[in-house]
Design a protein around this motif. Structure first.
Motif, PDB file in Angstrom:
ATOM      1  N   VAL A   1      -5.074  -4.165  -4.804  1.00 41.41           N
ATOM      2  CA  VAL A   1      -4.328  -3.481  -5.861  1.00 41.41           C
ATOM      3  C   VAL A   1      -3.231  -2.672  -5.171  1.00 41.41           C
ATOM      4  O   VAL A   1      -3.515  -1.620  -4.591  1.00 41.41           O
ATOM      5  CB  VAL A   1      -5.243  -2.573  -6.703  1.00 41.41           C
ATOM      6  CG1 VAL A   1      -4.449  -1.870  -7.788  1.00 41.41           C
ATOM      7  CG2 VAL A   1      -6.405  -3.370  -7.293  1.00 41.41           C
ATOM      8  N   PRO A   2      -1.995  -3.177  -5.207  1.00 42.79           N
ATOM      9  CA  PRO A   2      -0.919  -2.465  -4.515  1.00 42.79           C
ATOM     10  C   PRO A   2      -0.350  -1.325  -5.347  1.00 42.79           C
ATOM     11  O   PRO A   2      -0.321  -1.383  -6.574  1.00 42.79           O
ATOM     12  CB  PRO A   2       0.135  -3.557  -4.302  1.00 42.79           C
ATOM     13  CG  PRO A   2      -0.106  -4.539  -5.403  1.00 42.79           C
ATOM     14  CD  PRO A   2      -1.575  -4.474  -5.730  1.00 42.79           C
ATOM     15  N   GLY A   3       0.094  -0.288  -4.648  1.00 46.83           N
ATOM     16  CA  GLY A   3       0.799   0.815  -5.275  1.00 46.83           C
ATOM     17  C   GLY A   3       2.281   0.491  -5.360  1.00 46.83           C
ATOM     18  O   GLY A   3       2.736  -0.538  -4.860  1.00 46.83           O
ATOM     19  N   PRO A   4       3.049   1.379  -5.972  1.00 47.40           N
ATOM     20  CA  PRO A   4       4.468   1.109  -6.191  1.00 47.40           C
ATOM     21  C   PRO A   4       5.301   1.020  -4.916  1.00 47.40           C
ATOM     22  O   PRO A   4       6.370   0.411  -4.910  1.00 47.40           O
ATOM     23  CB  PRO A   4       4.938   2.283  -7.060  1.00 47.40           C
ATOM     24  CG  PRO A   4       3.919   3.341  -6.868  1.00 47.40           C
ATOM     25  CD  PRO A   4       2.624   2.660  -6.532  1.00 47.40           C
ATOM     26  N   ASN A   5       4.796   1.588  -3.809  1.00 51.14           N
ATOM     27  CA  ASN A   5       5.556   1.578  -2.557  1.00 51.14           C
ATOM     28  C   ASN A   5       4.857   0.783  -1.464  1.00 51.14           C
ATOM     29  O   ASN A   5       5.034   1.070  -0.278  1.00 51.14           O
ATOM     30  CB  ASN A   5       5.811   3.016  -2.092  1.00 51.14           C
ATOM     31  CG  ASN A   5       6.632   3.783  -3.106  1.00 51.14           C
ATOM     32  OD1 ASN A   5       7.695   3.335  -3.503  1.00 51.14           O
ATOM     33  ND2 ASN A   5       6.119   4.918  -3.540  1.00 51.14           N
ATOM     34  N   GLY A   6       4.028  -0.196  -1.864  1.00 53.69           N
ATOM     35  CA  GLY A   6       3.355  -1.040  -0.886  1.00 53.69           C
ATOM     36  C   GLY A   6       2.031  -0.515  -0.372  1.00 53.69           C
ATOM     37  O   GLY A   6       1.418  -1.117   0.501  1.00 53.69           O
ATOM     38  N   GLU A   7       1.563   0.601  -0.919  1.00 57.37           N
ATOM     39  CA  GLU A   7       0.251   1.117  -0.532  1.00 57.37           C
ATOM     40  C   GLU A   7      -0.823   0.169  -1.077  1.00 57.37           C
ATOM     41  O   GLU A   7      -0.565  -0.617  -1.971  1.00 57.37           O
ATOM     42  CB  GLU A   7      -0.006   2.511  -1.104  1.00 57.37           C
ATOM     43  CG  GLU A   7       1.112   3.494  -0.948  1.00 57.37           C
ATOM     44  CD  GLU A   7       2.044   3.525  -2.147  1.00 57.37           C
ATOM     45  OE1 GLU A   7       2.713   4.550  -2.307  1.00 57.37           O
ATOM     46  OE2 GLU A   7       2.120   2.546  -2.909  1.00 57.37           O
ATOM     47  N   ILE A   8      -2.036   0.334  -0.547  1.00 60.48           N
ATOM     48  CA  ILE A   8      -3.174  -0.484  -1.000  1.00 60.48           C
ATOM     49  C   ILE A   8      -4.283   0.456  -1.450  1.00 60.48           C
ATOM     50  O   ILE A   8      -4.640   1.404  -0.738  1.00 60.48           O
ATOM     51  CB  ILE A   8      -3.651  -1.422   0.116  1.00 60.48           C
ATOM     52  CG1 ILE A   8      -2.541  -2.440   0.429  1.00 60.48           C
ATOM     53  CG2 ILE A   8      -4.946  -2.131  -0.280  1.00 60.48           C
ATOM     54  CD1 ILE A   8      -2.828  -3.331   1.600  1.00 60.48           C
ATOM     55  N   LEU A   9      -4.850   0.183  -2.628  1.00 60.63           N
ATOM     56  CA  LEU A   9      -5.919   1.007  -3.188  1.00 60.63           C
ATOM     57  C   LEU A   9      -7.252   0.668  -2.531  1.00 60.63           C
ATOM     58  O   LEU A   9      -7.650  -0.497  -2.461  1.00 60.63           O
ATOM     59  CB  LEU A   9      -6.021   0.782  -4.695  1.00 60.63           C
ATOM     60  CG  LEU A   9      -7.061   1.619  -5.426  1.00 60.63           C
ATOM     61  CD1 LEU A   9      -6.751   3.116  -5.312  1.00 60.63           C
ATOM     62  CD2 LEU A   9      -7.145   1.201  -6.885  1.00 60.63           C
ATOM     63  N   LEU A  10      -7.926   1.710  -2.045  1.00 60.01           N
ATOM     64  CA  LEU A  10      -9.268   1.578  -1.475  1.00 60.01           C
ATOM     65  C   LEU A  10     -10.177   2.629  -2.107  1.00 60.01           C
ATOM     66  O   LEU A  10      -9.702   3.674  -2.555  1.00 60.01           O
ATOM     67  CB  LEU A  10      -9.249   1.797   0.039  1.00 60.01           C
ATOM     68  CG  LEU A  10      -8.419   0.828   0.869  1.00 60.01           C
ATOM     69  CD1 LEU A  10      -8.402   1.274   2.332  1.00 60.01           C
ATOM     70  CD2 LEU A  10      -8.928  -0.587   0.747  1.00 60.01           C
ATOM     71  N   HIS A  11     -11.461   2.319  -2.126  1.00 54.07           N
ATOM     72  CA  HIS A  11     -12.437   3.322  -2.554  1.00 54.07           C
ATOM     73  C   HIS A  11     -13.482   3.451  -1.453  1.00 54.07           C
ATOM     74  O   HIS A  11     -13.756   2.503  -0.732  1.00 54.07           O
ATOM     75  CB  HIS A  11     -13.064   2.978  -3.917  1.00 54.07           C
ATOM     76  CG  HIS A  11     -14.029   1.845  -3.906  1.00 54.07           C
ATOM     77  ND1 HIS A  11     -15.354   2.021  -4.179  1.00 54.07           N
ATOM     78  CD2 HIS A  11     -13.874   0.519  -3.668  1.00 54.07           C
ATOM     79  CE1 HIS A  11     -15.977   0.846  -4.122  1.00 54.07           C
ATOM     80  NE2 HIS A  11     -15.101  -0.075  -3.805  1.00 54.07           N
ATOM     81  N   ARG A  12     -14.014   4.667  -1.322  1.00 55.95           N
ATOM     82  CA  ARG A  12     -15.072   4.891  -0.335  1.00 55.95           C
ATOM     83  C   ARG A  12     -16.396   4.665  -1.037  1.00 55.95           C
ATOM     84  O   ARG A  12     -16.753   5.370  -1.989  1.00 55.95           O
ATOM     85  CB  ARG A  12     -14.988   6.301   0.241  1.00 55.95           C
ATOM     86  CG  ARG A  12     -15.892   6.445   1.443  1.00 55.95           C
ATOM     87  CD  ARG A  12     -15.446   7.546   2.346  1.00 55.95           C
ATOM     88  NE  ARG A  12     -16.084   7.374   3.640  1.00 55.95           N
ATOM     89  CZ  ARG A  12     -15.793   8.115   4.679  1.00 55.95           C
ATOM     90  NH1 ARG A  12     -14.871   9.043   4.598  1.00 55.95           N
ATOM     91  NH2 ARG A  12     -16.419   7.914   5.807  1.00 55.95           N
ATOM     92  N   ARG A  13     -17.104   3.650  -0.579  1.00 57.75           N
ATOM     93  CA  ARG A  13     -18.339   3.219  -1.233  1.00 57.75           C
ATOM     94  C   ARG A  13     -19.434   4.268  -1.097  1.00 57.75           C
ATOM     95  O   ARG A  13     -19.656   4.803  -0.016  1.00 57.75           O
ATOM     96  CB  ARG A  13     -18.813   1.898  -0.638  1.00 57.75           C
ATOM     97  CG  ARG A  13     -17.859   0.741  -0.851  1.00 57.75           C
ATOM     98  CD  ARG A  13     -18.420  -0.532  -0.242  1.00 57.75           C
ATOM     99  NE  ARG A  13     -19.688  -0.843  -0.850  1.00 57.75           N
ATOM    100  CZ  ARG A  13     -19.880  -1.740  -1.816  1.00 57.75           C
ATOM    101  NH1 ARG A  13     -18.863  -2.449  -2.259  1.00 57.75           N
ATOM    102  NH2 ARG A  13     -21.071  -1.949  -2.317  1.00 57.75           N
ATOM    103  N   ALA A  14     -20.139   4.531  -2.176  1.00 60.87           N
ATOM    104  CA  ALA A  14     -21.259   5.476  -2.156  1.00 60.87           C
ATOM    105  C   ALA A  14     -22.471   4.882  -1.449  1.00 60.87           C
ATOM    106  O   ALA A  14     -23.293   5.622  -0.911  1.00 60.87           O
ATOM    107  CB  ALA A  14     -21.633   5.880  -3.583  1.00 60.87           C
ATOM    108  N   ASP A  15     -22.585   3.547  -1.409  1.00 63.26           N
ATOM    109  CA  ASP A  15     -23.795   2.935  -0.860  1.00 63.26           C
ATOM    110  C   ASP A  15     -23.784   2.767   0.654  1.00 63.26           C
ATOM    111  O   ASP A  15     -24.828   2.590   1.262  1.00 63.26           O
ATOM    112  CB  ASP A  15     -24.113   1.605  -1.547  1.00 63.26           C
ATOM    113  CG  ASP A  15     -23.054   0.538  -1.349  1.00 63.26           C
ATOM    114  OD1 ASP A  15     -22.029   0.782  -0.668  1.00 63.26           O
ATOM    115  OD2 ASP A  15     -23.231  -0.563  -1.903  1.00 63.26           O
TER     116      ASP A  15
END
Length: 159
Positions: free
Chosen positions: A30-44
């Motif tokens: 999932v890219p952001g408007p300026n080429g960033e990439i969305l990440l989430h820190r997994r709880a597991d």
């Protein structure tokens, strides 16, 4: 997040337990408007990862991507194209119930169409990173492979 991971990832580790299952899953760039990439820190497991998860009966791959991204990030996305199919038998996930799952994930490039960022119960953090920051994060090498494939323009890789 608890102090004890609820899932352990192994990669090319002779001490890894043998896989006992294989379940189709999807992950999303999932890219952001300026080429960033969305990440989430997994709880597991405490690692940064792409949003994604298991396919459910009655879903298409595109449905799985939309549902998982929405559940884990609060964003609505439209899947665009397949970056790759990641099925390396050297990557397994061990769960406390004894299941040891072999990697099988189709990674899809997406476009954000709506929603707003929201951390889910599956995550402890959620944010966009510029690509140069990602390698320094606690992140699994197989997730880095997917990100690298996306950044180099890979489409439909079999990994």
């Amino acid at each position: 997040m608890t102090d004890v991971p609820r899932r352990r990832d192994y990669y090319d580790d002779p001490a890894a337990p043998a896989a006992t299952s294989l379940r189709p899953a999807a992950s999303a760039i999932v890219p952001g408007p300026n080429g960033e990439i969305l990440l989430h820190r997994r709880a597991d497991n405490g690692l940064w990862a792409l949003p994604g998860g298991l396919m459910e009966l009655g879903e298409s791959l595109a449905d799985t991507v939309r549902r998982e991204v929405r559940e884990e990030t609060g964003l609505d996305v439209e899947p665009g194209y397949v970056i790759g199919v990641y099925s390396d038998p050297l990557h397994v996930f061990a769960y406390p119930d004894g299941e040891v799952r072999q990697e099988f994930s189709v990674c899809v490039a997406c476009t954000v169409t709506g929603g707003s960022l929201a951390i889910s119960p599956e995550s402890t953090d959620l944010r966009f990173f510029v690509p140069g920051e990602i390698g320094a994060l606690p992140i699994h090498p197989r997730i880095l492979t997917r990100i690298t494939d996306y950044l180099t323009g890979q489409r439909a890789a079999l990994c």
